[in-house]
Each structure stands twice: as C-alpha cells, then as structure tokens.
Scaffold this motif. Structure first.
Motif, PDB file in Angstrom:
ATOM      1  N   VAL A  96       0.832  -1.206   0.000  1.00 46.15           N
ATOM      2  CA  VAL A  96       0.000   0.000   0.000  1.00 46.15           C
ATOM      3  C   VAL A  96       0.865   1.254   0.000  1.00 46.15           C
ATOM      4  O   VAL A  96       1.809   1.380   0.797  1.00 46.15           O
ATOM      5  CB  VAL A  96      -0.927  -0.002   1.239  1.00 46.15           C
ATOM      6  CG1 VAL A  96      -1.513   1.381   1.478  1.00 46.15           C
ATOM      7  CG2 VAL A  96      -2.039  -1.023   1.058  1.00 46.15           C
ATOM      8  N   ASP A  97       0.529   2.180  -0.886  1.00 42.81           N
ATOM      9  CA  ASP A  97       1.124   3.514  -0.848  1.00 42.81           C
ATOM     10  C   ASP A  97       0.391   4.303   0.238  1.00 42.81           C
ATOM     11  O   ASP A  97      -0.839   4.428   0.202  1.00 42.81           O
ATOM     12  CB  ASP A  97       0.966   4.200  -2.207  1.00 42.81           C
ATOM     13  CG  ASP A  97       1.538   5.600  -2.216  1.00 42.81           C
ATOM     14  OD1 ASP A  97       0.822   6.531  -1.783  1.00 42.81           O
ATOM     15  OD2 ASP A  97       2.701   5.774  -2.628  1.00 42.81           O
ATOM     16  N   ILE A  98       1.133   4.820   1.193  1.00 40.94           N
ATOM     17  CA  ILE A  98       0.508   5.464   2.347  1.00 40.94           C
ATOM     18  C   ILE A  98      -0.374   6.637   1.941  1.00 40.94           C
ATOM     19  O   ILE A  98      -1.463   6.847   2.506  1.00 40.94           O
ATOM     20  CB  ILE A  98       1.580   5.925   3.363  1.00 40.94           C
ATOM     21  CG1 ILE A  98       2.381   4.720   3.878  1.00 40.94           C
ATOM     22  CG2 ILE A  98       0.925   6.661   4.531  1.00 40.94           C
ATOM     23  CD1 ILE A  98       1.550   3.677   4.591  1.00 40.94           C
ATOM     24  N   ALA A 101      -3.572   5.345   0.676  1.00 38.05           N
ATOM     25  CA  ALA A 101      -4.368   4.864   1.801  1.00 38.05           C
ATOM     26  C   ALA A 101      -5.029   6.031   2.534  1.00 38.05           C
ATOM     27  O   ALA A 101      -6.190   5.944   2.959  1.00 38.05           O
ATOM     28  CB  ALA A 101      -3.495   4.061   2.755  1.00 38.05           C
ATOM     29  N   ARG A 102      -4.287   7.123   2.715  1.00 39.20           N
ATOM     30  CA  ARG A 102      -4.863   8.305   3.359  1.00 39.20           C
ATOM     31  C   ARG A 102      -6.063   8.822   2.560  1.00 39.20           C
ATOM     32  O   ARG A 102      -7.062   9.275   3.136  1.00 39.20           O
ATOM     33  CB  ARG A 102      -3.814   9.411   3.474  1.00 39.20           C
ATOM     34  CG  ARG A 102      -2.702   9.145   4.485  1.00 39.20           C
ATOM     35  CD  ARG A 102      -1.756  10.341   4.537  1.00 39.20           C
ATOM     36  NE  ARG A 102      -0.558  10.074   5.303  1.00 39.20           N
ATOM     37  CZ  ARG A 102      -0.460  10.167   6.619  1.00 39.20           C
ATOM     38  NH1 ARG A 102      -1.524  10.551   7.318  1.00 39.20           N
ATOM     39  NH2 ARG A 102       0.679   9.901   7.234  1.00 39.20           N
ATOM     40  N   ALA A 103      -5.966   8.759   1.247  1.00 42.55           N
ATOM     41  CA  ALA A 103      -7.059   9.241   0.401  1.00 42.55           C
ATOM     42  C   ALA A 103      -8.319   8.400   0.595  1.00 42.55           C
ATOM     43  O   ALA A 103      -9.443   8.921   0.548  1.00 42.55           O
ATOM     44  CB  ALA A 103      -6.632   9.224  -1.071  1.00 42.55           C
ATOM     45  N   VAL A 104      -8.145   7.096   0.797  1.00 39.67           N
ATOM     46  CA  VAL A 104      -9.291   6.222   1.062  1.00 39.67           C
ATOM     47  C   VAL A 104      -9.983   6.646   2.353  1.00 39.67           C
ATOM     48  O   VAL A 104     -11.211   6.786   2.411  1.00 39.67           O
ATOM     49  CB  VAL A 104      -8.844   4.746   1.153  1.00 39.67           C
ATOM     50  CG1 VAL A 104     -10.004   3.860   1.602  1.00 39.67           C
ATOM     51  CG2 VAL A 104      -8.305   4.271  -0.195  1.00 39.67           C
ATOM     52  N   PHE A 105      -9.200   6.872   3.402  1.00 35.87           N
ATOM     53  CA  PHE A 105      -9.776   7.306   4.678  1.00 35.87           C
ATOM     54  C   PHE A 105     -10.361   8.710   4.559  1.00 35.87           C
ATOM     55  O   PHE A 105     -11.350   9.027   5.229  1.00 35.87           O
ATOM     56  CB  PHE A 105      -8.718   7.258   5.779  1.00 35.87           C
ATOM     57  CG  PHE A 105      -8.615   5.926   6.451  1.00 35.87           C
ATOM     58  CD1 PHE A 105      -9.250   5.689   7.667  1.00 35.87           C
ATOM     59  CD2 PHE A 105      -7.905   4.890   5.869  1.00 35.87           C
ATOM     60  CE1 PHE A 105      -9.170   4.449   8.292  1.00 35.87           C
ATOM     61  CE2 PHE A 105      -7.808   3.650   6.479  1.00 35.87           C
ATOM     62  CZ  PHE A 105      -8.450   3.426   7.689  1.00 35.87           C
ATOM     63  N   GLU A 106      -9.760   9.545   3.739  1.00 37.23           N
ATOM     64  CA  GLU A 106     -10.264  10.911   3.580  1.00 37.23           C
ATOM     65  C   GLU A 106     -11.701  10.903   3.070  1.00 37.23           C
ATOM     66  O   GLU A 106     -12.533  11.710   3.502  1.00 37.23           O
ATOM     67  CB  GLU A 106      -9.373  11.697   2.620  1.00 37.23           C
ATOM     68  CG  GLU A 106      -9.677  13.174   2.545  1.00 37.23           C
ATOM     69  CD  GLU A 106      -9.469  13.909   3.866  1.00 37.23           C
ATOM     70  OE1 GLU A 106     -10.329  14.726   4.238  1.00 37.23           O
ATOM     71  OE2 GLU A 106      -8.447  13.646   4.533  1.00 37.23           O
ATOM     72  N   GLN A 145      -7.802  -6.206   1.170  1.00 37.57           N
ATOM     73  CA  GLN A 145      -8.715  -5.076   1.317  1.00 37.57           C
ATOM     74  C   GLN A 145      -8.501  -4.358   2.653  1.00 37.57           C
ATOM     75  O   GLN A 145      -9.419  -3.754   3.198  1.00 37.57           O
ATOM     76  CB  GLN A 145     -10.179  -5.532   1.236  1.00 37.57           C
ATOM     77  CG  GLN A 145     -10.643  -5.890  -0.153  1.00 37.57           C
ATOM     78  CD  GLN A 145     -12.143  -6.108  -0.252  1.00 37.57           C
ATOM     79  OE1 GLN A 145     -12.630  -6.600  -1.263  1.00 37.57           O
ATOM     80  NE2 GLN A 145     -12.898  -5.734   0.777  1.00 37.57           N
ATOM     81  N   SER A 146      -7.294  -4.418   3.167  1.00 39.50           N
ATOM     82  CA  SER A 146      -7.061  -3.892   4.517  1.00 39.50           C
ATOM     83  C   SER A 146      -7.449  -2.427   4.655  1.00 39.50           C
ATOM     84  O   SER A 146      -8.062  -2.037   5.658  1.00 39.50           O
ATOM     85  CB  SER A 146      -5.600  -4.087   4.912  1.00 39.50           C
ATOM     86  OG  SER A 146      -4.726  -3.435   3.996  1.00 39.50           O
ATOM     87  N   MET A 147      -7.107  -1.603   3.684  1.00 42.00           N
ATOM     88  CA  MET A 147      -7.367  -0.171   3.819  1.00 42.00           C
ATOM     89  C   MET A 147      -8.853   0.138   3.687  1.00 42.00           C
ATOM     90  O   MET A 147      -9.412   0.929   4.459  1.00 42.00           O
ATOM     91  CB  MET A 147      -6.574   0.618   2.766  1.00 42.00           C
ATOM     92  CG  MET A 147      -5.067   0.565   2.958  1.00 42.00           C
ATOM     93  SD  MET A 147      -4.523   1.180   4.586  1.00 42.00           S
ATOM     94  CE  MET A 147      -4.222  -0.353   5.467  1.00 42.00           C
TER      95      MET A 147
END
Length: 275
Positions: A96-98, A101-106, A145-147
């Motif tokens: 995962v590119d961090i 991943a941040r964009a998914v949470f955003e 699918q962790s993120m």
C-alpha cells in the motif's frame, strides 16, 4: 407521511446513492442528489423534486457551499442526511502507498464526519435522521482489502458513537451494514497494480479480479433501506446480499473457520507458494 427533504452524497449513476435517490423521489420526497461531478448523475435532472448539486466530501469549501444551498431551499431544515459517498481500494497491505491509503480514509471516514458536522444544525432543527452507508466489510478480514475494510470499520464505529451523541438532540442515526449490492463500485475502483517486487507477484493476476458474490439488485436494496429510514430505525441495520453471513458468522464461527472462508475468497492467496 408528509414529504421530507433528503440529501444523499455519492449519487453517480449505477451506485447505491443513485438507487436511493430514485426510491425517495418515487415516494414523493424532495431529494438533493449530490456528486463530485453532477454530470455523472445527469439522468436524474428531469425528475420532479430532485435537485442536482456538486458536493465533494473531501473539500470543506464544497461541503459548506452545499449546506448554504440546502438551507435556502429547505427553509433551514433537513429531514434525512445520507452519507453514501465512498471508494473501494484493493491492494496487499505490504504494497500500500501510504498517501493512497490516506485518500481512502479521507473519503470513507473523514468525509462522513465532515458532512455530518456541516449539516448537523439542519438535521437537528428537523429532529431528523442520518443514514451512514457503512459496510459489513468492516467486520471481515478480507485479504488485500485492509485499507478499505479498516476505513469502513472506522466509519461504522463513528456512526454508532454519533447515534448515542445525537440521541439527546432528537436525531436518529442508522449504521447501514451493507452487504453485496449490484453496483459499479468495483468498476470505478482504481486498477490494482502491485509493484514488480511484491512478494505477491505469483498471484498478481488474481488480486485484481472482481470477487463474485450473491449481489442484491440496487433497486430492491434501496427500497428496504428507505423503509428502514422512514420507519424510524436506529443503530446497525444489515441489508444487501450475504448480510446474514456478515451479521452472524463472525460471532458464531471459530477463528479457524472464519480464516477458511476468508482465504477461500482471498483473491488467490491460497495459491501463494509456501515459503
């Protein structure tokens, strides 16, 4: 039932939000259908009592502008807020590119909180309801699918805490533990491109495959969900294909049995060479 005002995020054609717009509108309610690009829901523009609006849940400026529009058009009240906008993301955790991943949470987590905070005064004024479209995936350790699953787990918990915090203010909160629904979410997800150096290279072709489930048609799913909202439901509500499995199996199956099920649906993880 008196007509209600409803705002729904993520209403692009082919998704859950779009199906919810059609169902609320069919029942005579006024719907503010929103998406980052209104052109992606253009087929809704001729429907009576449907207002198309641009709303990007990751932009505070966009959210605030939408609040002002709804405040004017609805007389300062919003009966139902539906947080549906979300993104799917598939990638081995080791790759995962961090920032991705941040964009998914955003979108999936912070976007929900941002929208709830902004529209809360209108919903409180109406003593209305908030529907957060979470996912049973937040309770299942599906490989690669962790993120996405982690973002949905966080969203599910946020929604349940909001349910308690908003109860004294007369607002009902539903955490929709959505199962499998026939939508285009997988088609709209970013392509799965693992690095050449990935330890999962032997199953590269499997990781990006769309997983096959028993999907519930979006229209019948939307009908059940709108029944839940208008019927005054609160808390976790399980709808969609395989929702029964998502609700009960994690609590009744031993860990080894759950692991077996997850690996059977693990996008080729069982085919990995043993080290």
């Amino acid at each position: 039932m008196a007509p209600k005002t409803v705002l729904i995020t993520g209403c692009s054609t082919g998704g859950i939000g779009h199906a919810l717009v059609l169902e609320f509108q069919r029942r005579g309610h006024t719907v503010f259908a929103t998406a980052r690009s209104p052109s992606k829901m253009a087929d809704l523009k001729e429907l009576p009592n449907v207002h198309l609006m641009a709303l990007d849940v990751v932009s505070q400026v966009s959210v605030d502008a939408a609040v002002k529009q709804v405040e004017v058009k609805s007389g300062g009240k919003l009966d139902v807020l539906v947080n549906n906008a979300g993104v799917l993301f598939v990638m081995p955790a080791l790759d995962v590119d961090i920032e991705e991943a941040r964009a998914v949470f955003e979108t999936n987590y912070w976007g929900v909180l941002r929208v709830v905070q902004a529209f809360a005064p209108l919903v409180i004024a109406a003593k209305g309801s908030i529907l957060n479209v979470g996912s049973g995936a937040g309770d299942l350790p599906l490989p690669f699918q962790s993120m996405y699953n982690a973002s949905k787990a966080a969203q599910n918990m946020l929604s349940e805490v909001l349910r308690l915090e908003l109860r004294p203010l007369g607002v009902k909160v539903i955490t929709l533990m959505a199962g499998n629904v026939a939508t285009n979410i997988a088609a709209n997800a970013p392509p799965v491109e693992i690095p050449q150096s990935s330890v999962y290279d032997p199953v590269r072709s499997e990781i990006g495959k769309e997983m096959k489930y028993s999907d519930q048609p979006a229209a019948s799913f939307a009908k059940q969900v709108v029944d839940d909202v208008l019927g005054g439901s609160q808390g976790k509500v399980y709808r969609g294909g395989n929702s029964f499995i998502m609700k009960w199996l994690p609590s009744v199956l031993p860990e080894w049995a759950m692991d077996y099920l997850m690996l059977e649906n693990g996008r080729g993880l069982k085919k990995m060479p043993k080290q």
